[in-house]
Design an enzyme around this catalytic site. Structure first.
Site: not given
Ligand SMILES: *[C@@H]1O[C@H](CO)[C@@H](O)[C@H](O)[C@H]1NC(C)=O
Ligand SMILES: *[C@@H]1O[C@H](CO)[C@@H](O)[C@H](O)[C@H]1NC(C)=O
Length: 364
Positions: A50, A118, A138, A172, A228, A273-274
């Site tokens: 991710e 994450h 998480h 996140n 994000n 996203d990232n």
């Protein structure tokens, strides 16, 4: 007469809401394929890669085995079937043929069977070889931010500390500005699957951006729908973050004491996203060009979703141009969430799918 007018207004408002909702899902968008050079899948048993970050020497740390609190039962089954678990992988851009290698985590205070990594952030100590790593976790008892020391020669992560606080709620990503201070994003409020879908559909704007200065947690901004990943510029003057919904990129200016001020908002028209940085300080973002495909993919990881890497050309904290570096219609790579560029190569990671390595022959 008035009754009729009110009815018309209400109907128009409903139509407006529905069209906006459908448009927001990218229902009418099409994705073509292109790569910056030859690309191949990096072999590995991880499910999802991710987030990642690359050190100046080309060593790259990658998180794998994401389980978001709102994960569907289908994702849990998929994870079980593929022997999925929380892992941090190492990739060396100088030896790409070696592929990825799992880092060993050491430390009594850290429960490895309760690890759902994450976002990741690396901080290289000034004039030293020391690298501090922070990873969003998480866990079964709630979200935490875990701090490690990266011992490159032993391929180890030594657990140092767990950050736990009511403001670390549904995190996140994290971005360190020193070895004991950091920014992080809470991407939503509701940790229940159904409620979280409602939260982003209405939409309610419960996501926020927080700074921990080493002593206390300070909320910087809130009112985001789904914020994000985030990253600091090389000189730490700016903080960059992207929203998945709505599809906007934000620049904040950063003061010495960590306080942020809004600077620029850029409409990227793709679900961000990232972000990572290239050596010149431009921003690469793993993104999701078609949001409804991402939603279906997050519900069932076997469902394909298109992939994209964009490059935001930065000058003094402002986006001057946006170009597309990589694009896949979902046949090869599902749901790209991050990309990292080093010399003439690029890695692309995904939420629940594979890791891709590309030679970069040309990049604009
Ligand atoms: C570690 O986490 C697992 C999974 O949540 C749990 O079953 C186990 O009790 C935990 N172990 C310790 C020592 O807390
Ligand atoms: C940080 O500094 C600015 C002025 O430079 C000040 O307005 C702000 O209150 C400071 N924030 C904290 C948390 O000390």
């Amino acid at each position: 007469m008035i009754k009729k007018a009110i009815t018309v207004v209400i109907v128009l408002l409903i139509i407006h809401f529905i069209l906006k909702f459908l448009h927001g899902l990218d229902l009418f968008k099409h994705v073509y394929n292109h790569t910056p050079g030859p690309c191949r899948i990096v072999p590995g048993q991880g499910i999802g890669y991710e987030d990642m970050e690359t050190l100046p020497n080309g060593l790259t740390l990658i998180t794998s085995g994401l389980v978001i609190p709102t994960t569907s039962p289908t994702v849990c089954e998929y994870r079980k079937k593929h022997n999925g678990k929380g892992r941090i992988y190492l990739f060396d851009f100088n030896k790409p043929e070696k592929g990825i290698e799992e880092l060993t985590i050491v430390g009594d205070q850290f429960n490895q069977s309760d690890f759902g990594p994450h976002g990741i952030s690396l901080y290289k100590w000034k004039d030293q070889d020391k690298v501090t790593v922070m990873v969003v976790n998480h866990g079964s008892t709630g979200d935490t931010i875990e701090k490690f020391l990266f011992i490159a020669k032993d391929k180890q992560l030594k657990h140092v500390h767990t950050y736990r606080d009511p403001s670390i709620h549904f995190v996140n990503d994290v971005a360190m500005d020193s070895e004991n201070s950091f920014y992080f994003t809470n991407s939503a409020y509701s940790r229940n699957q159904l409620l979280s879908v409602l939260e982003i559909s209405i939409p309610l704007a419960y996501a926020n951006l927080i700074y921990y200065d080493g002593r206390a947690y300070h909320k910087q901004y809130d009112g985001f729908v789904l914020i994000n990943g985030l990253i600091l510029s090389h000189d730490q003057k700016y903080l960059y973050t992207g929203e998945t919904i709505p599809q906007r990129f934000h620049t904040f200016t950063r003061q010495k004491n960590g306080t942020l001020s809004r600077y620029q908002e850029f409409n990227a028209k793709t679900a961000l996203d990232n972000p990572t940085l290239d050596k010149d300080g431009n921003v690469l973002v793993g993104s999701h060009p078609i949001l409804w495909q991402l939603m279906a993919h997050l519900d069932n990881p076997e469902t394909p979703a298109s992939s994209q890497v964009i490059k935001l050309h930065m000058k003094d904290g402002v986006v001057t141009k946006m170009t597309e570096v990589f694009s896949d219609n979902g046949h090869t790579l599902y749901g790209s969430s991050v990309a990292s560029l080093y010399k003439d190569a690029m890695l692309v990671g995904t939420v629940y799918h594979k890791l891709m390595y590309c030679e970069v022959r040309y990049i604009d």
